[in-house]
Design a protein around this motif. Sequence first.
Motif, PDB file in Angstrom:
ATOM      1  N   TYR A  56       0.880  -1.054   0.100  1.00  0.00           N
ATOM      2  CA  TYR A  56      -0.084   0.125   0.104  1.00  0.00           C
ATOM      3  C   TYR A  56       0.853   1.360   0.032  1.00  0.00           C
ATOM      4  O   TYR A  56       1.923   1.446   0.915  1.00  0.00           O
ATOM      5  N   GLU A  57       0.497   2.195  -0.700  1.00  0.00           N
ATOM      6  CA  GLU A  57       0.966   3.433  -0.748  1.00  0.00           C
ATOM      7  C   GLU A  57       0.922   4.236   0.532  1.00  0.00           C
ATOM      8  O   GLU A  57       1.675   4.893   0.842  1.00  0.00           O
ATOM      9  N   GLU A  58      -0.400   4.046   0.848  1.00  0.00           N
ATOM     10  CA  GLU A  58      -0.840   4.723   2.248  1.00  0.00           C
ATOM     11  C   GLU A  58      -1.478   3.473   3.158  1.00  0.00           C
ATOM     12  O   GLU A  58      -1.946   2.766   2.828  1.00  0.00           O
ATOM     13  N   VAL A  59      -1.030   3.717   4.491  1.00  0.00           N
ATOM     14  CA  VAL A  59      -1.601   2.890   5.521  1.00  0.00           C
ATOM     15  C   VAL A  59      -2.173   3.767   6.441  1.00  0.00           C
ATOM     16  O   VAL A  59      -1.672   4.739   7.091  1.00  0.00           O
ATOM     17  N   LYS A  60      -3.522   3.259   6.988  1.00  0.00           N
ATOM     18  CA  LYS A  60      -4.098   4.142   8.166  1.00  0.00           C
ATOM     19  C   LYS A  60      -3.519   3.624   9.465  1.00  0.00           C
ATOM     20  O   LYS A  60      -3.223   2.241   9.415  1.00  0.00           O
ATOM     21  N   ILE A  61      -3.401   4.497  10.488  1.00  0.00           N
ATOM     22  CA  ILE A  61      -2.970   3.943  11.706  1.00  0.00           C
ATOM     23  C   ILE A  61      -4.113   2.972  12.079  1.00  0.00           C
ATOM     24  O   ILE A  61      -4.831   3.029  12.002  1.00  0.00           O
ATOM     25  N   GLY A  62      -3.522   1.980  12.687  1.00  0.00           N
ATOM     26  CA  GLY A  62      -4.234   0.569  13.195  1.00  0.00           C
ATOM     27  C   GLY A  62      -4.303  -0.510  12.206  1.00  0.00           C
ATOM     28  O   GLY A  62      -4.656  -1.421  12.600  1.00  0.00           O
TER      29      GLY A  62
ATOM     30  N   LYS B 187      -0.486  -0.695  14.505  1.00  0.00           N
ATOM     31  CA  LYS B 187      -1.731  -0.168  15.651  1.00  0.00           C
ATOM     32  C   LYS B 187      -0.955   0.501  16.798  1.00  0.00           C
ATOM     33  O   LYS B 187       0.306   0.123  17.201  1.00  0.00           O
ATOM     34  N   ASN B 188      -1.663   1.307  17.612  1.00  0.00           N
ATOM     35  CA  ASN B 188      -0.984   2.137  18.575  1.00  0.00           C
ATOM     36  C   ASN B 188      -0.822   1.166  19.602  1.00  0.00           C
ATOM     37  O   ASN B 188      -1.731   0.300  20.122  1.00  0.00           O
ATOM     38  N   LEU B 189       0.291   1.262  20.505  1.00  0.00           N
ATOM     39  CA  LEU B 189       0.529   0.346  21.560  1.00  0.00           C
ATOM     40  C   LEU B 189       0.855   1.142  22.739  1.00  0.00           C
ATOM     41  O   LEU B 189       0.974   2.206  22.455  1.00  0.00           O
TER      42      LEU B 189
ATOM     43  N   THR C  50       3.609   0.853  24.183  1.00  0.00           N
ATOM     44  CA  THR C  50       4.988   1.013  23.943  1.00  0.00           C
ATOM     45  C   THR C  50       5.318   1.882  22.783  1.00  0.00           C
ATOM     46  O   THR C  50       6.449   2.572  22.462  1.00  0.00           O
ATOM     47  N   ARG C  51       4.512   2.134  21.726  1.00  0.00           N
ATOM     48  CA  ARG C  51       4.718   2.952  20.517  1.00  0.00           C
ATOM     49  C   ARG C  51       3.336   3.520  20.000  1.00  0.00           C
ATOM     50  O   ARG C  51       2.414   2.730  19.877  1.00  0.00           O
ATOM     51  N   LYS C  52       3.366   4.929  19.969  1.00  0.00           N
ATOM     52  CA  LYS C  52       2.255   5.650  19.585  1.00  0.00           C
ATOM     53  C   LYS C  52       2.529   6.037  18.013  1.00  0.00           C
ATOM     54  O   LYS C  52       3.756   6.401  17.666  1.00  0.00           O
ATOM     55  N   HIS C  53       1.656   5.745  17.081  1.00  0.00           N
ATOM     56  CA  HIS C  53       2.236   6.025  15.530  1.00  0.00           C
ATOM     57  C   HIS C  53       1.498   7.283  15.116  1.00  0.00           C
ATOM     58  O   HIS C  53       0.667   7.996  15.876  1.00  0.00           O
ATOM     59  N   TYR C  54       2.134   8.334  14.253  1.00  0.00           N
ATOM     60  CA  TYR C  54       1.930   9.579  13.846  1.00  0.00           C
ATOM     61  C   TYR C  54       1.900   9.569  12.522  1.00  0.00           C
ATOM     62  O   TYR C  54       2.581   8.882  11.474  1.00  0.00           O
ATOM     63  N   ALA C  55       0.966  10.174  12.019  1.00  0.00           N
ATOM     64  CA  ALA C  55       0.949  10.314  10.380  1.00  0.00           C
ATOM     65  C   ALA C  55       2.186  11.112   9.801  1.00  0.00           C
ATOM     66  O   ALA C  55       2.720  11.814  10.360  1.00  0.00           O
ATOM     67  N   GLY C  56       2.570  10.543   8.396  1.00  0.00           N
ATOM     68  CA  GLY C  56       3.732  11.107   7.759  1.00  0.00           C
ATOM     69  C   GLY C  56       4.358  10.151   7.265  1.00  0.00           C
ATOM     70  O   GLY C  56       3.962   8.741   7.201  1.00  0.00           O
ATOM     71  N   ALA C  57       5.602  10.451   6.477  1.00  0.00           N
ATOM     72  CA  ALA C  57       6.094   9.498   5.631  1.00  0.00           C
ATOM     73  C   ALA C  57       6.849   8.676   6.643  1.00  0.00           C
ATOM     74  O   ALA C  57       7.537   9.093   7.799  1.00  0.00           O
ATOM     75  N   HIS C  58       7.105   7.250   6.415  1.00  0.00           N
ATOM     76  CA  HIS C  58       7.662   6.269   6.719  1.00  0.00           C
ATOM     77  C   HIS C  58       8.356   5.490   5.789  1.00  0.00           C
ATOM     78  O   HIS C  58       8.119   5.659   4.557  1.00  0.00           O
ATOM     79  N   LYS C  59       9.529   4.826   6.241  1.00  0.00           N
ATOM     80  CA  LYS C  59      10.277   3.952   5.613  1.00  0.00           C
ATOM     81  C   LYS C  59      10.392   2.571   6.067  1.00  0.00           C
ATOM     82  O   LYS C  59      10.329   2.269   7.203  1.00  0.00           O
ATOM     83  N   ILE C  60      10.830   1.739   5.087  1.00  0.00           N
ATOM     84  CA  ILE C  60      11.147   0.347   5.281  1.00  0.00           C
ATOM     85  C   ILE C  60      12.580   0.010   4.854  1.00  0.00           C
ATOM     86  O   ILE C  60      12.498   0.278   3.736  1.00  0.00           O
TER      87      ILE C  60
END
Length: 156
Positions: free
Chosen positions: A57-63, A124-126, A128-138
Amino acid sequence: DVALELAQKWIGKTTETDWVVKHACRTLLKKGNQKAMRLFGFGAVEDVKISDLAVKYEEVKIGEGQEFSFKLKHSAAKTIKLRLEFGVYYMKSNGKQNRKVFQLSEKEYETNTVFEFTKKQHFKNLTTRKHYAGAHKIAIIVNGVEKSIIEFEVIK
């Protein structure tokens, strides 16, 4: 350097000691420390090629989750031991990215054979980790060296 000196003295004594030494060096291994890599039999990666790295996916929703895939092949003269990891560059609240490294495999790979990998990473928000919108990389990491990287967006 002190930890690596001690690890070098203790490695190879017993399987139990080897496990303790490797566990103690896990942060150095995740950070790609080349002395630590060599200590555990992971060598140079010039002959290793990562190809066809793609995200589903080019875009992924938080969760939700992102699926990615890639191929690995090496042209070394013989079978080589590889520590294969992937790094996720998560967007932080301050707008900067921070890499978290996850292990995929640690084994010997035959020469001139294509190995295909598919992995799913959840956003998913955990606790131990909260996710924020924006550019991510793998990033695909072989023996501590980033060999390929791809970007996608995480949205609310």
